[in-house]
Enzyme design. Structure first.
Site, mmCIF file in Angstrom:
data_model
loop_
_atom_site.group_PDB
_atom_site.id
_atom_site.type_symbol
_atom_site.label_atom_id
_atom_site.label_comp_id
_atom_site.label_asym_id
_atom_site.label_seq_id
_atom_site.Cartn_x
_atom_site.Cartn_y
_atom_site.Cartn_z
ATOM 1 C CG ASP A 98 42.117 38.099 45.067
ATOM 2 O OD1 ASP A 98 41.734 37.245 44.238
ATOM 3 O OD2 ASP A 98 43.098 38.835 44.870
ATOM 4 C CG HIS A 100 42.038 35.855 41.034
ATOM 5 N ND1 HIS A 100 41.508 37.032 41.502
ATOM 6 C CD2 HIS A 100 41.778 35.811 39.698
ATOM 7 C CE1 HIS A 100 40.968 37.691 40.477
ATOM 8 N NE2 HIS A 100 41.112 36.969 39.371
ATOM 9 C CB SER A 151 44.700 41.453 46.755
ATOM 10 O OG SER A 151 43.418 41.021 46.383
HETATM 11 CO CO1 B1M Z 1 40.509 37.591 37.365
HETATM 12 N N1 B1M Z 1 41.597 39.200 37.211
HETATM 13 N N2 B1M Z 1 39.003 38.653 37.995
HETATM 14 N N3 B1M Z 1 39.508 35.937 37.333
HETATM 15 N N4 B1M Z 1 41.967 36.826 36.450
HETATM 16 C C1 B1M Z 1 43.012 39.022 36.860
HETATM 17 C C2 B1M Z 1 43.885 38.925 38.104
HETATM 18 C C3 B1M Z 1 43.288 40.345 36.025
HETATM 19 C C4 B1M Z 1 44.759 40.800 36.036
HETATM 20 C C5 B1M Z 1 42.804 40.124 34.579
HETATM 21 C C6 B1M Z 1 43.004 41.323 33.665
HETATM 22 O O1 B1M Z 1 42.306 42.300 33.792
HETATM 23 N N5 B1M Z 1 43.950 41.252 32.767
HETATM 24 C C7 B1M Z 1 42.313 41.364 36.705
HETATM 25 C C8 B1M Z 1 42.875 42.148 37.910
HETATM 26 C C9 B1M Z 1 43.068 43.606 37.596
HETATM 27 C C10 B1M Z 1 43.417 44.440 38.787
HETATM 28 O O2 B1M Z 1 43.239 44.158 39.928
HETATM 29 N N6 B1M Z 1 43.961 45.566 38.452
HETATM 30 C C11 B1M Z 1 41.180 40.457 37.136
HETATM 31 C C12 B1M Z 1 39.859 40.900 37.410
HETATM 32 C C13 B1M Z 1 39.575 42.350 37.136
HETATM 33 C C14 B1M Z 1 38.859 40.038 37.906
HETATM 34 C C15 B1M Z 1 37.430 40.423 38.337
HETATM 35 C C16 B1M Z 1 37.314 41.716 39.155
HETATM 36 C C17 B1M Z 1 36.574 40.483 37.076
HETATM 37 C C18 B1M Z 1 35.142 40.920 37.292
HETATM 38 O O3 B1M Z 1 34.416 40.365 38.078
HETATM 39 N N7 B1M Z 1 34.796 41.949 36.565
HETATM 40 C C19 B1M Z 1 37.027 39.180 39.158
HETATM 41 C C20 B1M Z 1 37.510 39.341 40.621
HETATM 42 C C21 B1M Z 1 36.646 38.709 41.613
HETATM 43 C C22 B1M Z 1 37.270 38.809 42.990
HETATM 44 O O4 B1M Z 1 38.367 38.336 43.209
HETATM 45 N N8 B1M Z 1 36.571 39.450 43.888
HETATM 46 C C23 B1M Z 1 37.864 38.108 38.525
HETATM 47 C C24 B1M Z 1 37.490 36.770 38.454
HETATM 48 C C25 B1M Z 1 38.252 35.776 37.839
HETATM 49 C C26 B1M Z 1 37.740 34.351 37.604
HETATM 50 C C27 B1M Z 1 36.846 33.839 38.722
HETATM 51 C C28 B1M Z 1 36.953 34.321 36.311
HETATM 52 C C29 B1M Z 1 39.094 33.586 37.387
HETATM 53 C C30 B1M Z 1 39.693 33.018 38.695
HETATM 54 C C31 B1M Z 1 39.377 31.573 38.898
HETATM 55 C C32 B1M Z 1 40.146 31.007 40.055
HETATM 56 O O5 B1M Z 1 41.223 31.410 40.424
HETATM 57 N N9 B1M Z 1 39.555 30.001 40.640
HETATM 58 C C33 B1M Z 1 40.021 34.733 36.956
HETATM 59 C C34 B1M Z 1 41.261 34.530 36.288
HETATM 60 C C35 B1M Z 1 41.545 33.116 35.844
HETATM 61 C C36 B1M Z 1 42.183 35.576 36.037
HETATM 62 C C37 B1M Z 1 43.501 35.555 35.225
HETATM 63 C C38 B1M Z 1 43.112 35.553 33.755
HETATM 64 C C39 B1M Z 1 44.451 34.407 35.489
HETATM 65 C C40 B1M Z 1 44.850 34.211 36.941
HETATM 66 C C41 B1M Z 1 45.587 32.904 37.132
HETATM 67 O O6 B1M Z 1 45.024 31.934 37.599
HETATM 68 N N10 B1M Z 1 46.863 32.847 36.714
HETATM 69 C C42 B1M Z 1 44.174 36.905 35.702
HETATM 70 C C43 B1M Z 1 45.140 37.498 34.725
HETATM 71 C C44 B1M Z 1 46.567 37.565 35.256
HETATM 72 O O7 B1M Z 1 46.896 37.099 36.318
HETATM 73 N N11 B1M Z 1 47.404 38.227 34.558
HETATM 74 C C45 B1M Z 1 43.014 37.672 36.235
HETATM 75 C C46 B1M Z 1 47.683 31.661 36.817
HETATM 76 C C47 B1M Z 1 48.280 31.562 38.233
HETATM 77 C C48 B1M Z 1 49.130 30.320 38.368
HETATM 78 O O8 B1M Z 1 49.083 32.686 38.438
HETATM 79 O O9 B1M Z 1 47.879 33.341 40.565
HETATM 80 O O10 B1M Z 1 49.675 34.833 39.550
HETATM 81 P P1 B1M Z 1 49.141 33.498 39.821
HETATM 82 O O11 B1M Z 1 50.198 32.668 40.663
HETATM 83 C C49 B1M Z 1 51.584 32.627 40.370
HETATM 84 C C50 B1M Z 1 52.399 33.681 41.101
HETATM 85 O O12 B1M Z 1 51.736 34.898 41.235
HETATM 86 C C51 B1M Z 1 52.778 33.018 42.391
HETATM 87 O O13 B1M Z 1 52.885 31.648 42.054
HETATM 88 C C52 B1M Z 1 52.096 31.322 40.913
HETATM 89 C C53 B1M Z 1 52.937 30.653 39.843
HETATM 90 O O14 B1M Z 1 53.859 29.753 40.322
HETATM 91 N N12 B1M Z 1 51.923 33.115 43.560
HETATM 92 C C54 B1M Z 1 52.417 32.928 44.808
HETATM 93 C C55 B1M Z 1 50.614 33.338 43.679
HETATM 94 N N13 B1M Z 1 50.235 33.320 44.960
HETATM 95 C C56 B1M Z 1 51.323 33.066 45.686
HETATM 96 C C57 B1M Z 1 51.505 32.947 47.071
HETATM 97 C C58 B1M Z 1 52.785 32.683 47.533
HETATM 98 C C59 B1M Z 1 53.852 32.544 46.650
HETATM 99 C C60 B1M Z 1 53.691 32.672 45.291
HETATM 100 O O15 B1M Z 1 53.064 32.540 48.833
HETATM 101 C C61 B1M Z 1 52.049 32.673 49.787
#
Ligand code: B1M
Length: 215
Positions: A98, A100, A151
């Site tokens: 992963d 992200h 994940s």
């Molecule tokens: Co990706 N991606 N992405 N992506 N991406 C998602 C997660 C996705 C939901 C988008 C969608 O389809 N709507 C989807 C996953 C679907 C699934 O698994 N069913 C997805 C996909 C499919 C993919 C790829 C597979 C796409 C592809 O290649 N075809 C690929 C995966 C590659 C891989 O990981 N092997 C991929 C790639 C990417 C980018 C590189 C382009 C980029 C990431 C850049 C980066 O992080 N450096 C990206 C992004 C930006 C996203 C979305 C749009 C935004 C994620 C984000 O940063 N959110 C995302 C859509 C979504 O999440 N709904 C998506 C903002 C962030 C602050 O939120 O990380 O949730 P989050 O963190 C929150 C809480 O969750 C919590 O605190 C934070 C807020 O306070 N939290 C914790 C998180 N970690 C914590 C740990 C803790 C405590 C709290 O304690 C340890």
């Protein structure tokens, strides 16, 4: 566009020209964390929706993520930090497979600014590396982040591995990331892990749980 709408738009459009100036202006009326939580994350949410529905292609998602990171880096020095230090140490990583890391890095910022020492291992970290770092740095807690549905399975396997290594009692685990649900962690994973495993919906709940674990 008005300032805050413009900022949100910058995330969605991946537009960084003038970003710093807009953020500076925003900070005159709103604290940096609130800008992240209410404006920037709302933009990222839109990005996720557009990508999920096929209206946005991956390179543009990446651009949005880069602008998000730049914005957070710009705001971070202006965040309030508590004076207390040494509340505990956490090893933090995005799990194997992963990439992200925006959420994980926010957790790092919030914990670091609130008295915790964070060892941030980065993305795609296998459990062996996480455990080695936890031992090496004498961590109190292991934190794992992951956004992909797969994940959540990796996290389960990681907990099983910690059980197998006999270190579950030693390491409370904090889990977070968009694909996780509270019930999956609190029902399924609690049943798996022989130690303490907690779910944090966001970085602030992560902080609250760290405070709970460490007292
Ligand atoms: Co990706 N991606 N992405 N992506 N991406 C998602 C997660 C996705 C939901 C988008 C969608 O389809 N709507 C989807 C996953 C679907 C699934 O698994 N069913 C997805 C996909 C499919 C993919 C790829 C597979 C796409 C592809 O290649 N075809 C690929 C995966 C590659 C891989 O990981 N092997 C991929 C790639 C990417 C980018 C590189 C382009 C980029 C990431 C850049 C980066 O992080 N450096 C990206 C992004 C930006 C996203 C979305 C749009 C935004 C994620 C984000 O940063 N959110 C995302 C859509 C979504 O999440 N709904 C998506 C903002 C962030 C602050 O939120 O990380 O949730 P989050 O963190 C929150 C809480 O969750 C919590 O605190 C934070 C807020 O306070 N939290 C914790 C998180 N970690 C914590 C740990 C803790 C405590 C709290 O304690 C340890």
């Amino acid at each position: 566009l008005p300032l805050f709408e413009r900022l949100e738009r910058r995330i969605v459009d991946g537009e960084r020209n003038g970003l710093g100036d807009d953020l500076d202006e925003a900070m005159q009326s709103v604290p940096p964390l609130q800008i992240i939580n209410e404006t920037l994350l709302s933009g990222m949410k839109t990005v996720g929706e557009l990508f999920g529905s096929g209206q946005m292609q991956l390179p543009f998602v990446l651009q949005s993520a880069e602008v998000m990171k730049t914005a957070v880096a710009h705001l971070e020095p202006h965040m309030e930090a508590t004076d207390d230090a040494g509340k505990g140490r956490i090893v933090l990583a995005t799990v194997k497979g992963d990439v992200h890391d925006i959420g994980k890095n926010l957790v790092d910022i919030i914990l670091s600014n609130n008295g915790y020492e964070v060892v941030n291992l980065g993305i795609k970290q296998p459990i062996a590396t996480i455990l080695d770092a936890a031992k090496d740095k004498k961590a109190d807690v292991i934190g794992m982040s992951g956004l992909l549905v797969k994940s959540t399975v990796v996290m389960k396997e990681n907990l099983e591995e910690l059980n197998a290594k006999g270190v579950a009692e030693q390491y409370p685990v904090l889990l977070g990331g968009a694909a996780l649900t509270r019930s999956y962690v609190e029902n399924d994973l609690t049943a798996v892990y022989e130690g303490d495993v907690r779910y944090a919906r966001d970085a602030f709940e992560g902080l609250r749980l760290m405070d709970e674990i460490m007292t």
